[in-house]
Write an enzyme that holds these catalytic residues in place. Sequence first.
Site, short mmCIF file in Angstrom:
data_model
loop_
_atom_site.label_atom_id
_atom_site.label_comp_id
_atom_site.label_asym_id
_atom_site.label_seq_id
_atom_site.Cartn_x
_atom_site.Cartn_y
_atom_site.Cartn_z
N GLU A 198 0.82 -1.22 -0.18
CA GLU A 198 -0.28 -0.15 0.04
C GLU A 198 0.63 1.31 0.00
OE1 GLU A 198 -3.37 -1.91 2.99
OE2 GLU A 198 -2.27 -0.17 3.45
N CYS B 114 3.17 8.78 1.36
CA CYS B 114 3.26 7.85 2.50
C CYS B 114 3.86 6.53 1.73
CB CYS B 114 2.41 7.96 3.37
SG CYS B 114 2.63 6.70 4.58
N CYS C 211 5.56 -6.82 7.91
CA CYS C 211 6.10 -6.26 8.88
C CYS C 211 6.29 -7.13 9.96
CB CYS C 211 5.77 -4.96 9.68
SG CYS C 211 6.60 -4.15 10.56
N CYS D 218 3.26 -4.38 16.14
CA CYS D 218 2.77 -3.56 16.97
C CYS D 218 1.30 -3.82 17.47
CB CYS D 218 3.00 -1.90 16.37
SG CYS D 218 4.68 -1.58 16.28
N CYS E 247 -1.56 -2.25 14.88
CA CYS E 247 -1.51 -2.08 13.44
C CYS E 247 -1.84 -3.12 12.83
CB CYS E 247 0.15 -1.70 13.30
SG CYS E 247 0.78 -1.70 11.71
N GLY F 118 5.71 -1.87 7.05
CA GLY F 118 7.18 -2.15 7.33
C GLY F 118 7.94 -1.27 8.23
N GLU F 119 8.73 -1.84 8.62
CA GLU F 119 9.97 -1.00 9.44
C GLU F 119 11.19 -0.77 8.72
OE1 GLU F 119 10.80 0.44 12.50
OE2 GLU F 119 12.54 0.98 11.46
N SER G 256 10.85 6.84 9.15
CA SER G 256 10.17 6.88 10.42
C SER G 256 10.29 5.53 11.04
CB SER G 256 8.68 7.10 10.24
OG SER G 256 7.77 6.73 11.58
N SER H 26 8.63 6.60 16.34
CA SER H 26 7.40 6.22 16.79
C SER H 26 7.41 5.69 18.33
CB SER H 26 6.73 5.10 15.80
OG SER H 26 5.43 4.86 15.93
N LEU H 27 6.98 6.67 19.03
CA LEU H 27 7.41 6.43 20.63
C LEU H 27 6.07 5.65 21.05
CD1 LEU H 27 9.42 7.40 22.31
CD2 LEU H 27 8.45 9.67 22.84
N ASN I 299 -5.77 4.97 14.66
CA ASN I 299 -6.71 4.41 13.45
C ASN I 299 -6.55 3.01 13.33
OD1 ASN I 299 -8.21 4.09 11.25
ND2 ASN I 299 -6.60 5.32 10.13
N CYS J 54 -1.67 1.86 8.33
CA CYS J 54 -0.99 0.72 7.40
C CYS J 54 -1.57 -0.37 7.36
CB CYS J 54 0.43 1.05 7.75
SG CYS J 54 0.88 0.63 9.27
S1 SF4 Z 1 3.24 0.14 13.04
FE1 SF4 Z 1 5.04 0.07 11.65
S2 SF4 Z 1 6.62 -0.97 12.74
FE2 SF4 Z 1 4.58 -1.31 13.94
S3 SF4 Z 1 3.77 -3.31 13.10
FE3 SF4 Z 1 2.97 -1.53 12.12
S4 SF4 Z 1 4.23 -1.30 10.02
FE4 SF4 Z 1 5.49 -2.35 11.74
#
Ligand code: SF4
Length: 358
Positions: free
Chosen positions: A95, A108, A115, A119, A122, A162-163, A194, A217-218, A293, A335
């Site tokens: 995406e 973006c 990923c 998290c 997410c 993704g990271e 990020s 991303s804290l 979100n 995401c």
């Molecule tokens: S927020 Fe970012 S780092 Fe965390 S699982 Fe989702 S895509 Fe991966």
Amino acid sequence: MESDIQSVLDLNPEQIETYFSEIGEPKFRGAQLWKGVYSAGYTDFTQFTVFPKSLRERLASDFSLRTFSLIDTTTSPVDETVKFLWQMTDGYKIESVIIYEGKRVTFCISSQIGCPLDCKFCATGKMGLLRNLTHAEIVEQVMQMKMRSKYPPTNIVFMGMGEPMLNYDSVMRAAEILSEPEGLAFSRKKITISTSGIIDGIQRMANEDRPFSLAISLNAPNQKTREAVMPIARKYRLKELMQAAKHYTKITKKRITFEYVLMDGINTRDADAQALIELTKGIPCRINIIPCNSDDPHYQPPSDAVIQHFDQLVNKNHRTITVRNRKGWEIQAACGQLYATNEKNKKATLYKTLKHVE
Ligand code: SF4
């Protein structure tokens, strides 16, 4: 099906020049190709009318200009945020999103398919890691969206699937290609990487003096809450992460952006705001507060009143705060959510078809 033809977006200017000299063409052909690809945004080699026909045919047999196709797009009726779902040559999907905010047009983009970091708030994290994107696939997202965007991008952020720090080399190479003066010439400081807090990547960016912007991303002001919502915090602990952030700003003389996703009942208390102020004390930074979100009922945004109150508390301490509008809320712009919806619909369609066959 996977294609064997190399994407022209894989190549930097030197590699393009080498290619032309190997096939007996003059050096300046490289600049012509680069210009057509990035400035003109050509999608087919027949558009390169500066080249003789035989060269156009040779290029078309050696390279591709686009490797993935658009399979779904959704536009928010509220703010015109546009979300794209692409199908890669190996069948995987990714995406990318365009966010229009006044004069700001943010692209973006994704750095991985899925990923590994899981998290809790997410949708992408639930997919696990399917594979890293190549740098050409990262660049192509920008080129594909540029063709479809109402306006050219003013900002590019690696905040999609993704990271980015776990695909460091490809991300950096893509960012370099996007800012290549002869090509898109995109401002390096308007490209933001990020991270969820991969300390090695932050240190590497600082040591290599990468000219791009950094966001962390804290999402929690203490170790316990952070671990609960971001399992990666067990490996990269908050204390060390903040030391790395401080070190980064010292070495690079740049400000960091901290992102703080507000999750109802999890990180929205006054004490959390106070802890966030303490945590970021002495670090040149901006804090972005983003209402959550998520399609998970456990991770929902707080009320507007809570968001405003939290914002005011942190703001009192002279921080720069940007509470982002819930851009893309209506089109599931967190995401991985368009991907998840697409998969659900696919299953529903398949189910309906099977029922019909029965
Ligand atoms: S927020 Fe970012 S780092 Fe965390 S699982 Fe989702 S895509 Fe991966």
